[in-house]
Scaffold this active site. Sequence first.
Site, PDB file in Angstrom:
ATOM      1  N   LYS A   1      -3.577  -2.633 -12.740  1.00 28.95           N
ATOM      2  CA  LYS A   1      -2.188  -2.907 -12.103  1.00 28.95           C
ATOM      3  C   LYS A   1      -2.491  -4.387 -11.555  1.00 28.95           C
ATOM      4  CE  LYS A   1       1.456  -1.191  -9.359  1.00 28.95           C
ATOM      5  NZ  LYS A   1       1.477  -2.038  -7.934  1.00 28.95           N
TER       6      LYS A   1
ATOM      7  N   HIS B   1       0.773   2.939   2.431  1.00 30.07           N
ATOM      8  CA  HIS B   1       0.313   4.246   1.413  1.00 30.07           C
ATOM      9  C   HIS B   1      -1.272   4.334   1.224  1.00 30.07           C
ATOM     10  CE1 HIS B   1      -0.435   0.451  -0.794  1.00 30.07           C
ATOM     11  NE2 HIS B   1      -0.925   1.312  -1.969  1.00 30.07           N
TER      12      HIS B   1
ATOM     13  N   ASP C   1      -3.741   5.157  -2.153  1.00 30.73           N
ATOM     14  CA  ASP C   1      -3.849   5.008  -3.467  1.00 30.73           C
ATOM     15  C   ASP C   1      -3.924   6.442  -4.041  1.00 30.73           C
ATOM     16  OD1 ASP C   1      -3.496   2.320  -3.277  1.00 30.73           O
ATOM     17  OD2 ASP C   1      -5.456   1.810  -3.639  1.00 30.73           O
TER      18      ASP C   1
ATOM     19  N   HIS D   1      -2.992   1.665   3.568  1.00 36.18           N
ATOM     20  CA  HIS D   1      -3.082   0.214   3.539  1.00 36.18           C
ATOM     21  C   HIS D   1      -1.599  -0.307   3.382  1.00 36.18           C
ATOM     22  CE1 HIS D   1      -4.136   1.617  -0.144  1.00 36.18           C
ATOM     23  NE2 HIS D   1      -3.787   0.291  -0.734  1.00 36.18           N
TER      24      HIS D   1
END
Length: 366
Positions: A198, A217, A219, A307
């Site tokens: 990404k 959020h 991962d 993070h």
Amino acid sequence: MSTERVQTLSSTTIRQLPARFVRLPHEQPANSKAIDGVTVPVISLAGPSSGVVDQIRRACSEWGFFLATDHGIPGSLIERLKEVGIEFFKLPQAEKEKLANDHLAGDLEGYGTKMTKNHEEKVEWIDYYFHLMSPASKVRHEKWPHHPPSYRKVTEEYNREMLRMTEELLGMLSEGLGLEKGAMRKCLGGDDIELEMKINFYPPCPQPELALGVEPHTDMSALTILVTNDVPGLQVWKDGNWVAVHYDIPHALFVHVGDQIEVRRLQSIQALEYMYNACVCMDHGHGRNGNACMQVLSNGKYKGVLHRSLVNREKTRMSWAVFTAPQHEATIGPIPELIDDQNPPKYTARTFAEFRYRKFNKLPLN
């Protein structure tokens, strides 16, 4: 219906941020600044094996994050990876749109903009390009950027390095728990582990003190290995504070313990929203909301890292994240060797497919 791209919006030289990008006051970077005097772990992978394993064990137990140096990936390859990503985002908008993904149809590969609103109807200041890199049997090269022409060659070379790096890191994480080196890799699917690329693109923002590139959020992957350009913005959550990740180490890898969310002991949807967006409920009796894949496999010995990404007024920030994910049908639960009478399982096993579906659709798991 066409999607409004953040890069296009940024290029109009707007002076005031549209309301949908303005975060709530407690989320705004101006009101939730990172603390000074705290630095994230930096680990040289070239040291004695036992020492490196211990450093990684401590970093993943205490932070869920570290910077890896002396990793063996040529700096020239990392620079070429950045160059081909930058070249794609320089293409005319019409050319980029030819590779737009179809999020509504469930096809996430391709060029996209995260326009999914959170519970406060806010969106993030980011465009991106997402595609699968491995295993070869699942790669759809037609979903990769066609320009620049060197994109495929460079990315395939980087994929080989990521496969090596992932195997090494999973091996050291296993050894840190007293397991055989291949234990975690086997639990995640062995040769069938998926690697996903990404490219995150955060264009200049007129009011960066009000916006977020990515909101707080964890991962969805087991591990995330990330490189960046020279514009800072990543912050990690540690002991009730945001900590800025410094960018002064050339070609360092940012290693995140990734996420398999299990919503537990949350008493209301308001608590869930506050956990994600304000990130200040960690120790108020609700239970932590982010249970990483590694956290589940390790039965709580490793932690997932919360993070967020900030943006810049004058400069474009970019990052290249490679997510290490299990196959959708893989069942993720505590590794049996870590379970005994004194250490009962802390987490319920569930398939990665179930987790991914529920997270994309913002559904609770309990």
